[in-house]
Scaffold this motif. Structure first.
Motif, PDB file in Angstrom:
ATOM      1  N   MET A   1      69.114  11.984  51.691  1.00  0.00           N
ATOM      2  CA  MET A   1      67.669  11.780  51.542  1.00  0.00           C
ATOM      3  C   MET A   1      67.398  10.351  51.074  1.00  0.00           C
ATOM      4  O   MET A   1      68.146   9.809  50.261  1.00  0.00           O
ATOM      5  CB  MET A   1      67.095  12.802  50.542  1.00  0.00           C
ATOM      6  N   SER A   2      66.349   9.752  51.594  1.00  0.00           N
ATOM      7  CA  SER A   2      66.038   8.373  51.251  1.00  0.00           C
ATOM      8  C   SER A   2      65.620   8.259  49.789  1.00  0.00           C
ATOM      9  O   SER A   2      65.184   9.223  49.153  1.00  0.00           O
ATOM     10  CB  SER A   2      64.921   7.851  52.153  1.00  0.00           C
ATOM     11  N   GLU A   3      65.752   7.043  49.261  1.00  0.00           N
ATOM     12  CA  GLU A   3      65.326   6.790  47.893  1.00  0.00           C
ATOM     13  C   GLU A   3      63.819   6.982  47.790  1.00  0.00           C
ATOM     14  O   GLU A   3      63.057   6.582  48.673  1.00  0.00           O
ATOM     15  CB  GLU A   3      65.713   5.363  47.505  1.00  0.00           C
ATOM     16  N   LEU A   4      63.397   7.598  46.710  1.00  0.00           N
ATOM     17  CA  LEU A   4      61.972   7.874  46.517  1.00  0.00           C
ATOM     18  C   LEU A   4      61.237   6.579  46.165  1.00  0.00           C
ATOM     19  O   LEU A   4      61.585   5.904  45.200  1.00  0.00           O
ATOM     20  CB  LEU A   4      61.783   8.907  45.405  1.00  0.00           C
ATOM     21  N   TYR A   5      60.241   6.245  46.957  1.00  0.00           N
ATOM     22  CA  TYR A   5      59.458   5.034  46.707  1.00  0.00           C
ATOM     23  C   TYR A   5      58.028   5.263  47.187  1.00  0.00           C
ATOM     24  O   TYR A   5      57.793   5.878  48.217  1.00  0.00           O
ATOM     25  CB  TYR A   5      60.048   3.828  47.447  1.00  0.00           C
ATOM     26  N   TYR A   6      57.088   4.732  46.417  1.00  0.00           N
ATOM     27  CA  TYR A   6      55.692   4.770  46.844  1.00  0.00           C
ATOM     28  C   TYR A   6      54.967   3.550  46.312  1.00  0.00           C
ATOM     29  O   TYR A   6      55.113   3.164  45.144  1.00  0.00           O
ATOM     30  CB  TYR A   6      54.975   6.024  46.319  1.00  0.00           C
ATOM     31  N   ASP A   7      54.183   2.931  47.177  1.00  0.00           N
ATOM     32  CA  ASP A   7      53.131   2.028  46.723  1.00  0.00           C
ATOM     33  C   ASP A   7      51.981   2.140  47.718  1.00  0.00           C
ATOM     34  O   ASP A   7      52.194   2.454  48.892  1.00  0.00           O
ATOM     35  CB  ASP A   7      53.629   0.591  46.509  1.00  0.00           C
ATOM     36  N   PRO A   8      50.759   1.925  47.271  1.00  0.00           N
ATOM     37  CA  PRO A   8      49.592   2.177  48.127  1.00  0.00           C
ATOM     38  C   PRO A   8      49.408   1.146  49.235  1.00  0.00           C
ATOM     39  O   PRO A   8      48.556   1.327  50.098  1.00  0.00           O
ATOM     40  CB  PRO A   8      48.419   2.129  47.146  1.00  0.00           C
ATOM     41  N   TRP A   9      50.212   0.070  49.213  1.00  0.00           N
ATOM     42  CA  TRP A   9      50.059  -0.988  50.215  1.00  0.00           C
ATOM     43  C   TRP A   9      51.046  -0.839  51.376  1.00  0.00           C
ATOM     44  O   TRP A   9      51.016  -1.628  52.307  1.00  0.00           O
ATOM     45  CB  TRP A   9      50.223  -2.351  49.558  1.00  0.00           C
ATOM     46  N   ASP A  10      51.929   0.150  51.302  1.00  0.00           N
ATOM     47  CA  ASP A  10      52.915   0.367  52.359  1.00  0.00           C
ATOM     48  C   ASP A  10      52.256   1.144  53.501  1.00  0.00           C
ATOM     49  O   ASP A  10      52.004   2.342  53.395  1.00  0.00           O
ATOM     50  CB  ASP A  10      54.115   1.146  51.800  1.00  0.00           C
ATOM     51  N   PHE A  11      51.989   0.480  54.610  1.00  0.00           N
ATOM     52  CA  PHE A  11      51.257   1.113  55.706  1.00  0.00           C
ATOM     53  C   PHE A  11      52.028   2.265  56.336  1.00  0.00           C
ATOM     54  O   PHE A  11      51.431   3.230  56.814  1.00  0.00           O
ATOM     55  CB  PHE A  11      50.916   0.084  56.792  1.00  0.00           C
ATOM     56  N   GLU A  12      53.354   2.157  56.373  1.00  0.00           N
ATOM     57  CA  GLU A  12      54.143   3.236  56.980  1.00  0.00           C
ATOM     58  C   GLU A  12      54.009   4.516  56.165  1.00  0.00           C
ATOM     59  O   GLU A  12      53.848   5.607  56.716  1.00  0.00           O
ATOM     60  CB  GLU A  12      55.611   2.810  57.114  1.00  0.00           C
ATOM     61  N   ILE A  13      54.082   4.396  54.866  1.00  0.00           N
ATOM     62  CA  ILE A  13      53.878   5.573  54.003  1.00  0.00           C
ATOM     63  C   ILE A  13      52.453   6.089  54.163  1.00  0.00           C
ATOM     64  O   ILE A  13      52.219   7.300  54.276  1.00  0.00           O
ATOM     65  CB  ILE A  13      54.158   5.225  52.523  1.00  0.00           C
ATOM     66  N   ASP A  14      51.505   5.163  54.231  1.00  0.00           N
ATOM     67  CA  ASP A  14      50.088   5.532  54.248  1.00  0.00           C
ATOM     68  C   ASP A  14      49.685   6.277  55.518  1.00  0.00           C
ATOM     69  O   ASP A  14      48.705   7.023  55.508  1.00  0.00           O
ATOM     70  CB  ASP A  14      49.224   4.280  54.085  1.00  0.00           C
TER      71      ASP A  14
END
Length: 395
Positions: A1-14
């Motif tokens: 499983m990938s490392e857990l990461y979040y920020d509101p500026w990441d378009f792929e996550i968004d």
């Protein structure tokens, strides 16, 4: 499983943040983003508590993460960036524009605006939920309510839209010394002084209130300009994004859309569920004051920036049953899209009114549609989540 990461500026996550939100709630419900130096709070109970805790989680440095991190000079009157008791005084002045009586009085006009947007499209094969409706109705409604002349409304809308844009993967650039200005409203106010009407500007020009020093006075022109800029900006961007999600989510749930066509009494609940399911404002920021604050036994140090993740809280299975399912018959209320406590969105009645009326009028004319996702365009902003275009093929 990938490392857990979040920020509101990441378009792929968004593009689809909900799997990441679920992992955060389960694995690290209070997390620290070292790269951008902020804390995130993701579970419903913690976000709910954080929104209510104005003593330890302050809005005075802003409610957008980039703003809190930059700590700009915020002019007096930006009431969404104030704490009680000052916020309470200023909010009460603006809230007079959004009373139930005012909302009942403007519903017919909102419906007329909506009709004017939709009627020319009847008989065509396509229409766009954002460009034909979301970009028009909220600005026209706010303009009518506030008293902004029709000729000025496109410029106000363009300014609100442009001010929230950010480059891919990067926070918005915040001017520390000139963060919030409302110069474009100066001429509107001067014109209304000479041409009073039944609108918010005229009312604010004449209102007397007791300020934080106990002095009874009228608003200064600069305060009035800032009030107007706050109301116009917030009402245009967030409500406008709701319409894109309306088109997409109901296209993906045709059985529930059919229920709405057959029974318009279900529409208010559908709008509330849409606000929970795809909130246009996915998060708000706060600043930890002099004392540390703790969630889930995790201490967040004083002077930290905190992101309260509303969209994650709205999908928390600890609070909502089957939260990833859109359900127009879900018991209304409970979502955190409009906030909680002292900073509960003052324009919430207007957003609900616009959403309800717009959906009723769309369903009357276009009971069936399929969104054209190949030609839909996302709005590249971290603060307000939604679409610049959501085209629909009718029938």
């Amino acid at each position: 499983m990938s490392e857990l990461y979040y920020d509101p500026w990441d378009f792929e996550i968004d593009l689809d943040p909900y799997p990441t939100y679920r992992r955060i709630r389960d694995e690290s419900p209070v997390f620290y983003n070292e790269k951008h130096n902020f804390w995130g709070v993701s579970r419903y109970a913690d976000v709910d508590a954080g929104l209510k805790d104005t003593a330890r989680l302050s809005s005075a440095k802003g409610d957008i993460l980039e703003v809190v991190l930059t700590d700009p000079v915020i002019p007096p009157g930006v009431f969404i960036n104030e704490d009680p008791p000052l916020h309470t005084i200023h909010r009460a002045i603006v809230a007079r524009a959004f009373t139930p009586k005012k909302m009942r009085a403007i519903e017919d006009k909102v419906r007329a605006f909506c009709t004017a947007c939709l009627d020319p499209l009847v008989g065509g094969e396509r229409f766009d939920f954002v460009q034909d409706l979301g970009a028009e109705l909220p600005m026209r409604t706010i303009g009518m309510l506030a008293g902004i002349p029709d000729s000025e409304q496109p410029a106000v809308r363009a300014h609100a839209h442009a001010s929230l844009r950010n480059e891919a993967g990067k926070p918005m650039n915040i001017d520390k010394d000139h963060y919030f200005t409302g110069e474009m409203f100066g001429e509107c106010i001067e014109w209304r002084e000479k041409n009073p009407s039944d609108d918010l500007i005229t009312e604010l020009l004449n209102v007397e209130f007791e300020d934080e020093t106990g002095t009874t006075r009228k608003l200064t022109k600069q305060e009035l300009i800032i009030f107007l800029a706050v109301v116009a900006g917030a009402g245009v961007e967030t409500t406008g994004r709701l319409f894109g999600w309306m088109g997409k989510v109901l296209s993906e749930n045709p059985d529930q859309r059919k229920e709405l066509v057959e029974d318009h009494s279900l529409v208010p609940g559908a709008i509330d569920e849409l606000l929970r399911f795809e909130p246009p404002g996915p998060h708000v920021a706060r600043y930890v004051t002099a004392a540390d604050v703790a969630f889930q036994d995790q201490v967040i140090p004083a002077n930290s920036a905190v992101l309260l993740m509303l969209a994650s809280a709205n999908r928390d299975e600890r609070h909502f049953e089957d939260p990833d399912r859109f359900d127009i018959r879900r018991r209304p209320g409970g979502h955190l899209t409009f906030g909680r406590g002292a900073h509960f969105c003052v324009g919430a009645p207007l957003a609900r009114l616009e959403g309800r009326v717009a959906l009723e009028e769309v369903l009357k004319r276009f009971p069936e549609w399929t969104v054209d996702m190949d030609n839909a365009r996302r709005s590249r902003t971290s603060t307000v989540r939604g679409w610049d275009s959501m085209p629909a093929v009718v029938g």
